[in-house]
Design an enzyme around this catalytic site. Structure first.
Site, PDB file in Angstrom:
ATOM      1  N   ASP A 226       0.854  -1.191   0.000  1.00 35.82           N
ATOM      2  CA  ASP A 226       0.000   0.000   0.000  1.00 35.82           C
ATOM      3  C   ASP A 226       0.886   1.236   0.000  1.00 35.82           C
ATOM      4  O   ASP A 226       1.928   1.266   0.666  1.00 35.82           O
ATOM      5  CB  ASP A 226      -0.935   0.008   1.220  1.00 35.82           C
ATOM      6  CG  ASP A 226      -2.175   0.833   0.948  1.00 35.82           C
ATOM      7  OD1 ASP A 226      -3.255   0.248   0.725  1.00 35.82           O
ATOM      8  OD2 ASP A 226      -2.063   2.085   0.918  1.00 35.82           O
TER       9      ASP A 226
ATOM     10  N   THR B 274     -10.518   3.587  -8.047  1.00 33.38           N
ATOM     11  CA  THR B 274     -10.699   4.364  -9.279  1.00 33.38           C
ATOM     12  C   THR B 274     -11.797   5.397  -9.010  1.00 33.38           C
ATOM     13  O   THR B 274     -12.967   5.163  -9.333  1.00 33.38           O
ATOM     14  CB  THR B 274     -11.107   3.464 -10.461  1.00 33.38           C
ATOM     15  OG1 THR B 274     -12.066   2.517 -10.011  1.00 33.38           O
ATOM     16  CG2 THR B 274      -9.938   2.747 -11.059  1.00 33.38           C
TER      17      THR B 274
ATOM     18  N   THR C 195     -12.262  -1.539 -10.548  1.00 36.62           N
ATOM     19  CA  THR C 195     -13.323  -1.226 -11.505  1.00 36.62           C
ATOM     20  C   THR C 195     -12.834  -0.091 -12.400  1.00 36.62           C
ATOM     21  O   THR C 195     -12.379   0.941 -11.905  1.00 36.62           O
ATOM     22  CB  THR C 195     -14.588  -0.784 -10.760  1.00 36.62           C
ATOM     23  OG1 THR C 195     -14.891  -1.795  -9.809  1.00 36.62           O
ATOM     24  CG2 THR C 195     -15.751  -0.599 -11.709  1.00 36.62           C
TER      25      THR C 195
ATOM     26  N   LYS D  25     -18.684  -6.088 -15.343  1.00 32.98           N
ATOM     27  CA  LYS D  25     -18.670  -5.444 -14.024  1.00 32.98           C
ATOM     28  C   LYS D  25     -19.487  -4.148 -14.035  1.00 32.98           C
ATOM     29  O   LYS D  25     -20.309  -3.894 -13.145  1.00 32.98           O
ATOM     30  CB  LYS D  25     -17.219  -5.148 -13.639  1.00 32.98           C
ATOM     31  CG  LYS D  25     -17.040  -4.195 -12.498  1.00 32.98           C
ATOM     32  CD  LYS D  25     -17.422  -4.833 -11.190  1.00 32.98           C
ATOM     33  CE  LYS D  25     -17.486  -3.804 -10.081  1.00 32.98           C
ATOM     34  NZ  LYS D  25     -17.663  -4.400  -8.787  1.00 32.98           N
TER      35      LYS D  25
ATOM     36  N   ASN E 296     -23.399  -3.193 -11.983  1.00 36.67           N
ATOM     37  CA  ASN E 296     -23.702  -2.091 -11.066  1.00 36.67           C
ATOM     38  C   ASN E 296     -24.633  -1.061 -11.696  1.00 36.67           C
ATOM     39  O   ASN E 296     -25.435  -0.435 -11.006  1.00 36.67           O
ATOM     40  CB  ASN E 296     -22.400  -1.449 -10.580  1.00 36.67           C
ATOM     41  CG  ASN E 296     -21.766  -2.284  -9.471  1.00 36.67           C
ATOM     42  OD1 ASN E 296     -22.367  -3.253  -9.004  1.00 36.67           O
ATOM     43  ND2 ASN E 296     -20.574  -1.930  -9.060  1.00 36.67           N
TER      44      ASN E 296
ATOM     45  N   ARG F  54     -28.149  -2.292 -11.350  1.00 32.86           N
ATOM     46  CA  ARG F  54     -28.684  -2.040 -10.006  1.00 32.86           C
ATOM     47  C   ARG F  54     -29.028  -0.556  -9.834  1.00 32.86           C
ATOM     48  O   ARG F  54     -30.055  -0.205  -9.274  1.00 32.86           O
ATOM     49  CB  ARG F  54     -27.670  -2.500  -8.957  1.00 32.86           C
ATOM     50  CG  ARG F  54     -28.259  -2.607  -7.558  1.00 32.86           C
ATOM     51  CD  ARG F  54     -27.465  -3.581  -6.716  1.00 32.86           C
ATOM     52  NE  ARG F  54     -27.824  -3.539  -5.309  1.00 32.86           N
ATOM     53  CZ  ARG F  54     -28.841  -4.207  -4.767  1.00 32.86           C
ATOM     54  NH1 ARG F  54     -29.612  -4.970  -5.518  1.00 32.86           N
ATOM     55  NH2 ARG F  54     -29.075  -4.122  -3.468  1.00 32.86           N
TER      56      ARG F  54
ATOM     57  N   GLY G 100     -25.285   5.481  -2.593  1.00 29.35           N
ATOM     58  CA  GLY G 100     -23.929   5.882  -2.214  1.00 29.35           C
ATOM     59  C   GLY G 100     -22.950   4.745  -2.374  1.00 29.35           C
ATOM     60  O   GLY G 100     -23.224   3.751  -3.051  1.00 29.35           O
TER      61      GLY G 100
ATOM     62  N   CYS H  91     -19.196   2.210  -5.433  1.00 29.82           N
ATOM     63  CA  CYS H  91     -19.372   1.310  -6.583  1.00 29.82           C
ATOM     64  C   CYS H  91     -20.499   1.803  -7.458  1.00 29.82           C
ATOM     65  O   CYS H  91     -20.284   2.323  -8.555  1.00 29.82           O
ATOM     66  CB  CYS H  91     -19.672  -0.090  -6.078  1.00 29.82           C
ATOM     67  SG  CYS H  91     -18.510  -0.610  -4.820  1.00 29.82           S
TER      68      CYS H  91
ATOM     69  N   LYS I  13     -24.832   2.656   3.520  1.00 25.42           N
ATOM     70  CA  LYS I  13     -25.857   1.613   3.583  1.00 25.42           C
ATOM     71  C   LYS I  13     -25.797   0.931   4.958  1.00 25.42           C
ATOM     72  O   LYS I  13     -24.874   1.199   5.731  1.00 25.42           O
ATOM     73  CB  LYS I  13     -25.701   0.620   2.441  1.00 25.42           C
ATOM     74  CG  LYS I  13     -24.495  -0.279   2.535  1.00 25.42           C
ATOM     75  CD  LYS I  13     -24.612  -1.320   1.432  1.00 25.42           C
ATOM     76  CE  LYS I  13     -23.633  -2.443   1.626  1.00 25.42           C
ATOM     77  NZ  LYS I  13     -23.825  -3.479   0.605  1.00 25.42           N
TER      78      LYS I  13
HETATM   79  N1  SAJ Z   1     -29.809   0.912  -2.248  1.00 29.29           N
HETATM   80  C1  SAJ Z   1     -31.082   1.441  -2.339  1.00 29.29           C
HETATM   81  N2  SAJ Z   1     -32.133   0.596  -2.558  1.00 29.29           N
HETATM   82  C2  SAJ Z   1     -31.946  -0.748  -2.690  1.00 29.29           C
HETATM   83  C3  SAJ Z   1     -30.651  -1.282  -2.626  1.00 29.29           C
HETATM   84  C4  SAJ Z   1     -29.589  -0.420  -2.398  1.00 29.29           C
HETATM   85  O1  SAJ Z   1     -31.295   2.657  -2.233  1.00 29.29           O
HETATM   86  O2  SAJ Z   1     -32.953  -1.444  -2.851  1.00 29.29           O
HETATM   87  C5  SAJ Z   1     -28.664   1.812  -2.021  1.00 29.29           C
HETATM   88  C6  SAJ Z   1     -27.859   1.480  -0.754  1.00 29.29           C
HETATM   89  O3  SAJ Z   1     -28.436   2.060   0.373  1.00 29.29           O
HETATM   90  C7  SAJ Z   1     -26.511   2.094  -1.109  1.00 29.29           C
HETATM   91  C8  SAJ Z   1     -26.402   1.855  -2.606  1.00 29.29           C
HETATM   92  O4  SAJ Z   1     -27.725   1.623  -3.056  1.00 29.29           O
HETATM   93  O5  SAJ Z   1     -26.489   3.481  -0.866  1.00 29.29           O
HETATM   94  C9  SAJ Z   1     -25.533   0.705  -3.016  1.00 29.29           C
HETATM   95  O6  SAJ Z   1     -25.697  -0.391  -2.127  1.00 29.29           O
HETATM   96  P1  SAJ Z   1     -25.755  -1.917  -2.597  1.00 29.29           P
HETATM   97  O7  SAJ Z   1     -25.904  -2.760  -1.390  1.00 29.29           O
HETATM   98  O8  SAJ Z   1     -26.753  -2.074  -3.661  1.00 29.29           O
HETATM   99  O9  SAJ Z   1     -24.370  -2.176  -3.299  1.00 29.29           O
HETATM  100  P2  SAJ Z   1     -22.826  -1.874  -2.941  1.00 29.29           P
HETATM  101  O10 SAJ Z   1     -22.446  -0.592  -3.606  1.00 29.29           O
HETATM  102  O11 SAJ Z   1     -22.531  -2.023  -1.507  1.00 29.29           O
HETATM  103  O12 SAJ Z   1     -22.138  -3.102  -3.705  1.00 29.29           O
HETATM  104  C10 SAJ Z   1     -22.329  -3.230  -5.097  1.00 29.29           C
HETATM  105  C11 SAJ Z   1     -22.720  -4.673  -5.410  1.00 29.29           C
HETATM  106  N3  SAJ Z   1     -23.236  -4.761  -6.779  1.00 29.29           N
HETATM  107  C12 SAJ Z   1     -24.433  -5.291  -7.053  1.00 29.29           C
HETATM  108  O13 SAJ Z   1     -25.188  -5.713  -6.211  1.00 29.29           O
HETATM  109  C13 SAJ Z   1     -24.805  -5.358  -8.508  1.00 29.29           C
HETATM  110  C14 SAJ Z   1     -21.526  -5.581  -5.215  1.00 29.29           C
HETATM  111  O14 SAJ Z   1     -21.815  -6.896  -5.642  1.00 29.29           O
HETATM  112  C15 SAJ Z   1     -20.319  -5.040  -5.980  1.00 29.29           C
HETATM  113  O15 SAJ Z   1     -19.168  -5.844  -5.767  1.00 29.29           O
HETATM  114  C16 SAJ Z   1     -20.013  -3.664  -5.459  1.00 29.29           C
HETATM  115  O16 SAJ Z   1     -21.148  -2.844  -5.755  1.00 29.29           O
HETATM  116  C17 SAJ Z   1     -18.775  -3.128  -6.134  1.00 29.29           C
HETATM  117  O17 SAJ Z   1     -17.710  -3.121  -5.496  1.00 29.29           O
HETATM  118  O18 SAJ Z   1     -18.825  -2.772  -7.309  1.00 29.29           O
END
Ligand code: SAJ
Length: 428
Positions: free
Chosen positions: A33, A85, A120, A205, A209, A212, A256, A259, A316
């Site tokens: 690191d 990134t 990423t 990848k 995201n 989602r 937030g 990712c 989250k």
């Molecule tokens: N969120 C909502 N509503 C939902 C689900 C999530 O508002 O129904 C919000 C959360 O509160 C948060 C944000 O979305 O602010 C992202 O949270 P998350 O739990 O959906 O995902 P991350 O960012 O913690 O992790 C994601 C994951 N990707 C997917 O589910 C497609 C994870 O598998 C990836 O490895 C990660 O991004 C990454 O590192 O890219």
């Protein structure tokens, strides 16, 4: 090629768990690191990241010497780049960490080595950014050394489990590179390993995201519609989701983390003229804190001098990560409107936000409040008992932005609880 020693560059949320999983499975790992504080704290056995189970694994592999830490790469059989990134002000990717990580490998790269980029990155980064840097050695990628892209896909909060169990995609700049990547990750991965080319795995990848993000954006837009039309979005979603092919996600204060709120921009950057939907979804989610602010203003029209207790600031539930957290934006908007904000983040009580009184405890946060604003569905916040809380705060007005609390129970305890996206006036 036998992989007995791996150098993992970047000991953050992904690099450190990955390094320790390899080490736990008997591979010698040098974790690198560029931040001297990270190196120093790990050398003293202190883990700087909150992730369930991580401290145990890291301290055990540090103790038995399978994982060592260093400030620069050393000769090894394989190199994994897992550096951040971030994006610039204009939402384009900042690849400076990827570039400097690749450059740091140049002095130690040997014939036969494998290099895998995990960060990423925008499409084509492996080919057009990392490869030319590594070829400064005079070696040719795909022949003298192997090069692949393999994105992490783990969910913060469940990293150790998902690192092992999730399917892993490995995209090589040629077939030999992908095969070498597979041999390496099979040291601990139990999920399916899928081989493809580098550009496809980069795109996979980003698509995951973005998919989602777009789905959360529609949920957030539905919440605004529901509020305008006198519908309770939580009731409406629970009914819609009984359809066998519908699975609407949860609205909330926004998206937030490092990712989902970042990655879709990498696709927009690569082709702005054909990515309108992706851009719009990002804009919807980025403006959701403003919707929370407007909902609070409906409860307290003049926020000047009003005392708001903000509960939860992480991006989250049940993580200590505040990067790109929409809660922070909500709090900033409250401060600029003249509200007196106290905030409590149980996973990072010492976080500093200008103009906000950070409380060391729940009691301190709510003791003088007029309104409680729930921003994150942390388990310990969800579990709060309104009857007990009523004795700790003069506040009787509550805005729950994440549908954590059963409204009727709160109303029975004397609170007027409003849920984000509930356009009905009755408690629910
Ligand atoms: N969120 C909502 N509503 C939902 C689900 C999530 O508002 O129904 C919000 C959360 O509160 C948060 C944000 O979305 O602010 C992202 O949270 P998350 O739990 O959906 O995902 P991350 O960012 O913690 O992790 C994601 C994951 N990707 C997917 O589910 C497609 C994870 O598998 C990836 O490895 C990660 O991004 C990454 O590192 O890219």
């Amino acid at each position: 090629m036998e992989i007995n020693h791996i150098c993992v560059i970047g000991l953050g949320y992904i690099g450190l768990p990955t390094a320790s999983m390899f080490a736990k499975n008997g591979v010698r790992v040098t974790g690198v690191d560029s931040n001297p504080r990270v190196v120093e704290s790990l050398r003293q056995g202190r883990v700087h990241i909150h992730e369930p189970g991580l401290t145990d694994v890291v301290t055990s592999v540090l103790r038995d010497g399978t994982l060592t830490v260093a400030s620069a790469p050393v000769e090894a059989d394989a190199f994994i780049i897992a550096v951040p990134t971030p994006f610039h002000e204009d939402k384009t990717a900042d690849l400076s960490h990827v570039r400097s990580a690749a450059a740091s490998i140049v002095p130690v790269l040997r014939r036969g080595n494998l290099v895998v980029l995990e960060s990423t990155s925008p499409p084509l980064t492996t080919q057009s950014v990392v490869k030319p840097i590594l070829e400064r050695t005079g070696f040719k990628a795909g022949e003298d050394f192997l090069l692949a892209y393999s994105p992490e896909r783990v969910l913060p909060g469940q990293i150790l489990k998902e690192l092992v169990e999730n399917a892993r995609v490995i995209g090589g700049i040629n077939a030999a590179s992908a095969q070498a990547g597979k041999a390496m990750y099979l040291k601990f991965v139990r999920g399916e390993v899928v081989l493809t080319d580098a550009a496809t795995s980069e795109m996979v990848k980003l698509m995951e995201n973005t998919y989602r993000d777009v789905n959360i954006a529609i949920a957030n837009e539905f919440s605004r519609l529901a509020e305008r039309l006198g519908v309770d979005i939580w009731e409406a979603i629970s009914i819609a989701n009984r359809h066998p092919r519908v699975r609407i996600l949860n609205p909330g204060p926004g998206v937030g983390g490092h990712c989902i709120s970042v990655d879709p921009w990498f696709l927009v950057e690569s082709a702005p003229d054909i990515t309108h939907l992706i851009r719009t979804a990002r804009e919807v989610n980025d403006s959701q804190p403003g919707f929370v602010f407007a909902s609070l203003k409906k409860l307290l029209p003049n926020l000047q001098g009003r005392r708001v207790a903000a509960l939860g600031l992480a991006y989250k539930p049940d993580v200590d990560d505040l990067r790109e957290s929409p809660s922070l934006e909500v709090v900033r908007q409250l401060v600029s409107s003249g509200a007196v904000v106290s905030a409590w983040e149980p996973f990072k009580p010492d976080f500093v936000i200008p103009g906000v009184k950070m409380a060391g405890s729940l009691e301190e946060c709510i003791q003088d409040a007029e309104v409680l604003l729930l921003l994150v569905n942390h388990s310990q916040l969800k579990a709060l008992d309104p009857a007990a809380l009523a004795a700790l705060t003069p506040a009787r007005l509550v805005l729950d932005t994440v549908n954590a609390w059963p409204a009727q129970v709160w109303w029975d305890a004397g609170f007027t609880l409003k849920k984000l996206g509930n356009g009905k006036n009755s408690p629910r």
